[in-house]
Design an enzyme around this catalytic site. Structure first.
Site, PDB file in Angstrom:
ATOM      1  NE  ARG A  46      -3.492  -2.342   2.697  1.00 28.36           N
ATOM      2  CZ  ARG A  46      -2.903  -3.236   3.597  1.00 28.36           C
ATOM      3  NH1 ARG A  46      -1.802  -3.617   4.178  1.00 28.36           N
ATOM      4  NH2 ARG A  46      -4.357  -4.634   3.712  1.00 28.36           N
ATOM      5  CG  HIS A  52      -4.813  -9.570   1.644  1.00 30.59           C
ATOM      6  ND1 HIS A  52      -5.311  -9.952   0.323  1.00 30.59           N
ATOM      7  CD2 HIS A  52      -5.198  -7.985   1.835  1.00 30.59           C
ATOM      8  CE1 HIS A  52      -5.380  -8.912  -0.459  1.00 30.59           C
ATOM      9  NE2 HIS A  52      -5.565  -7.783   0.076  1.00 30.59           N
ATOM     10  NE  ARG A  60      -2.563  -3.958  -1.597  1.00 30.13           N
ATOM     11  CZ  ARG A  60      -1.975  -4.668  -0.252  1.00 30.13           C
ATOM     12  NH1 ARG A  60      -0.971  -4.167  -0.795  1.00 30.13           N
ATOM     13  NH2 ARG A  60      -2.729  -4.984   0.686  1.00 30.13           N
ATOM     14  CE  LYS A 110      -6.089  -1.282   5.086  1.00 24.51           C
ATOM     15  NZ  LYS A 110      -7.619  -1.854   4.582  1.00 24.51           N
ATOM     16  CG  HIS A 134      -5.052   0.546  -3.432  1.00 21.39           C
ATOM     17  ND1 HIS A 134      -4.698   0.544  -2.472  1.00 21.39           N
ATOM     18  CD2 HIS A 134      -6.123  -0.986  -2.922  1.00 21.39           C
ATOM     19  CE1 HIS A 134      -4.721  -0.673  -1.712  1.00 21.39           C
ATOM     20  NE2 HIS A 134      -5.762  -1.240  -2.308  1.00 21.39           N
ATOM     21  CE1 TYR A 188      -6.209  -7.522  -6.969  1.00 18.61           C
ATOM     22  CE2 TYR A 188      -6.264  -8.248  -4.526  1.00 18.61           C
ATOM     23  CZ  TYR A 188      -6.114  -7.517  -5.487  1.00 18.61           C
ATOM     24  OH  TYR A 188      -5.934  -6.475  -5.150  1.00 18.61           O
TER      25      TYR A 188
END
Length: 312
Positions: free
Chosen positions: A161, A280, A257, A185, A254, A289
């Site tokens: 990110r 993730h 990404r 995150k 993004h 994806y």
């Protein structure tokens, strides 16, 4: 009217749960929206199920909020009332008997196609070639354009990110430029790798220059004023590059990404490795994806149209 202790809730999320800055800002915004609704409708404690349903209708019908926004505002509110009830059992959560289903259209991410990526990288090569001919110092990158291209390459290779990359400090990069310690995150740390030899060497040189310039706790990437490069500034650079190269829709961090994840899966990398690379928390997030890759396969097969080839 009920009293909403927004700041205490946001501070608790930050201090006790390690919630990130952007999420905390969203929480505060969500709770301010409900506070305005509560004041306008003169709500009083204890709030009821009907109050929550009325707020849902307000978001949907009066404000015209998107489904994803509605869901986020309700989830934030539910978390707030659960936290409040935990602190004071005399104030039960009005969500106890509420069942609201918000249908959110599942949108596929929009990676950048390979031809566009090639055009962007070619722009970087052309820039480096001009600098080399002018006899500039090779202890680079020094110009902001060089830094922009370096960041783009890192985004493509690592899937980071942009906020993760712009928050990297000098000490977070290994001396050979091959590893980056990332704070993602939820304050989850992970290590990402820079496998491409040429990119790794450029990255090492940049890190070495920054290490010589100051503290190892300093930001790795700086803006034109010598302060930490911010995500918003980098997005503006990408918009300018998009206009210059005629790229539509415009480039965003993004989308790089998304491109990283899609390219890795299309090249046969195991999905769990891609999950680890992207940071993730859930494999379900990464699985989108795979579906995107299948979509690309279908379009490619439609372009080829084997039966038409055989009928020639």
């Amino acid at each position: 009217m009920p009293r909403f202790d927004h700041n205490a809730f946001v501070n608790a999320c930050r201090d006790e749960r390690g919630v990130g800055h952007h999420t905390l800002r969203a929480y505060a915004q969500d709770l301010r929206t409900f506070a305005r609704f509560a004041e306008a409708h003169r709500l009083s404690d204890p709030l009821s199920k009907d109050d929550i349903l009325a707020y849902h209708r307000h978001l949907r019908d009066e404000l015209g909020a998107k489904p994803a926004t509605i869901e986020r505002r309700l989830v934030t509110l539910k978390s707030y009332f659960a936290w409040r009830e935990d602190r004071n059992s005399a104030l039960p959560s009005p969500f106890a008997d509420v069942r609201i289903s918000v249908r959110i259209p599942r949108r596929l991410p929009r990676p950048i196609d390979r031809d566009t990526l090639r055009a962007v990288l070619k722009e970087g090569k052309d820039t480096f070639a001009v600098r080399s001919k002018s006899g500039a110092d090779d202890a680079m990158p020094t110009s902001q354009n060089d830094v922009t291209i370096l960041i783009i390459k890192l985004l493509i290779v690592t899937g980071l990110r942009i906020s993760e990359l712009t928050n990297v400090k000098v000490r977070d990069v290994s001396h050979d430029g091959g590893q980056i310690l990332v704070n993602g995150k939820g304050s989850r740390e992970r290590i990402v790798f820079v496998p491409n030899r040429e990119l790794r060497e450029d990255f090492r040189r940049h890190s070495e220059v920054r290490r010589k310039e100051g503290s190892v706790a300093a930001p790795l990437f700086l803006n034109t004023e010598g302060r930490r490069l911010r995500s918003a500034t980098f997005r503006k650079r990408l918009r300018a590059m998009s206009r210059r190269l005629g790229i539509e829709p415009h480039l965003t961090p993004h989308r790089f990404r998304h491109s990283a994840a899609t390219l890795l899966i299309e090249e046969g990398i195991d999905i769990r490795m891609v999950q680890a690379l992207l940071g993730h928390a859930s494999l379900r997030t990464t699985e989108i994806y795979v579906r995107l890759s299948n979509h690309a396969l279908r379009r490619a097969l439609e372009r080829v149209n084997i039966l038409d080839v055989l009928s020639v």
